[in-house]
Design a protein around this motif. Structure first.
Motif, PDB file in Angstrom:
ATOM      1  N   HIS A  22       0.752  -1.177  -0.010  1.00 50.49           N
ATOM      2  CA  HIS A  22       0.110   0.037   0.037  1.00 50.49           C
ATOM      3  C   HIS A  22       0.813   1.252  -0.109  1.00 50.49           C
ATOM      4  CE1 HIS A  22      -2.949  -2.792   1.102  1.00 50.49           C
ATOM      5  NE2 HIS A  22      -3.899  -2.024   0.414  1.00 50.49           N
ATOM      6  N   HIS A  49       0.057  -4.161  -5.538  1.00 48.09           N
ATOM      7  CA  HIS A  49      -1.248  -4.229  -4.863  1.00 48.09           C
ATOM      8  C   HIS A  49      -2.456  -5.120  -5.669  1.00 48.09           C
ATOM      9  CE1 HIS A  49      -5.281  -2.777  -3.414  1.00 48.09           C
ATOM     10  NE2 HIS A  49      -4.638  -2.766  -2.286  1.00 48.09           N
ATOM     11  N   HIS A  55     -11.377  -5.099  -4.929  1.00 47.51           N
ATOM     12  CA  HIS A  55     -10.097  -4.463  -4.159  1.00 47.51           C
ATOM     13  C   HIS A  55      -9.168  -3.822  -5.142  1.00 47.51           C
ATOM     14  CE1 HIS A  55      -6.627  -5.533  -1.202  1.00 47.51           C
ATOM     15  NE2 HIS A  55      -6.733  -4.406  -1.194  1.00 47.51           N
ATOM     16  N   CYS A 100      -7.017   3.002  -0.960  1.00 53.00           N
ATOM     17  CA  CYS A 100      -7.385   1.761  -1.198  1.00 53.00           C
ATOM     18  C   CYS A 100      -8.775   1.520  -0.686  1.00 53.00           C
ATOM     19  CB  CYS A 100      -6.399   0.753  -0.553  1.00 53.00           C
ATOM     20  SG  CYS A 100      -7.263  -1.053  -0.764  1.00 53.00           S
ATOM     21  N   HIS A 103      -8.421  -0.756   2.570  1.00 53.39           N
ATOM     22  CA  HIS A 103      -7.580  -0.638   3.633  1.00 53.39           C
ATOM     23  C   HIS A 103      -7.184   0.888   3.730  1.00 53.39           C
ATOM     24  CE1 HIS A 103      -6.535  -4.797   1.923  1.00 53.39           C
ATOM     25  NE2 HIS A 103      -6.916  -5.062   3.248  1.00 53.39           N
TER      26      HIS A 103
HETATM   27 FE   LIG Z   1      -5.751  -2.867  -0.147  1.00 50.46          FE
END
Ligand SMILES: [Fe+2]
Length: 115
Positions: A22, A49, A55, A100, A103
């Motif tokens: 990330h 990633h 995602h 993200c 995340h």
């Molecule tokens: Fe992620």
């Protein structure tokens, strides 16, 4: 963990896999000439990633210190990597903030000298 947190590596010399996926990696010269364009590449991250509908990296913003320079938006069909051509007037820390969808927000940075 605080709710309003932009994540960075807890230990920059020993990043977790999540941090490696990330934290934006900025590639740019260490030293540039004032007012002259140069390339800066931002990649997410040190290891790739995921790029899937559920995602993915939504965008990355680039700042000189806390002054906004630009943004690249991504979709699940795009590798989260971008090259900008920028110019700077003074030495600063370049900061990249990525989001993200799962995340949250992460910061990567790099000091650059302008002469
Ligand atoms: Fe992620």
């Amino acid at each position: 963990m605080k709710y309003y947190e932009v994540k960075q590596a807890d230990d920059p010399n020993n990043k977790t896999v999540l941090e490696q996926k990330h934290i934006p990696v900025i590639t740019a010269p260490d030293k540039v000439k004032k007012g002259e364009f140069f390339d800066i590449t931002i990649k997410m991250g040190e290891i790739d990633h995921p790029v899937e509908p559920g995602h993915f990296i939504q965008y990355v913003d680039l700042y000189a210190e806390y002054y906004h320079l630009g943004r690249a938006n991504f979709t699940p069909e795009m590798k989260p990597e971008v090259t900008f051509k920028i110019k700077l007037e003074e030495s600063c820390t370049l900061r990249a903030y990525e989001l993200c969808n799962l995340h949250g927000q992460w910061e990567g940075n790099k000091k650059i000298t302008v002469e």
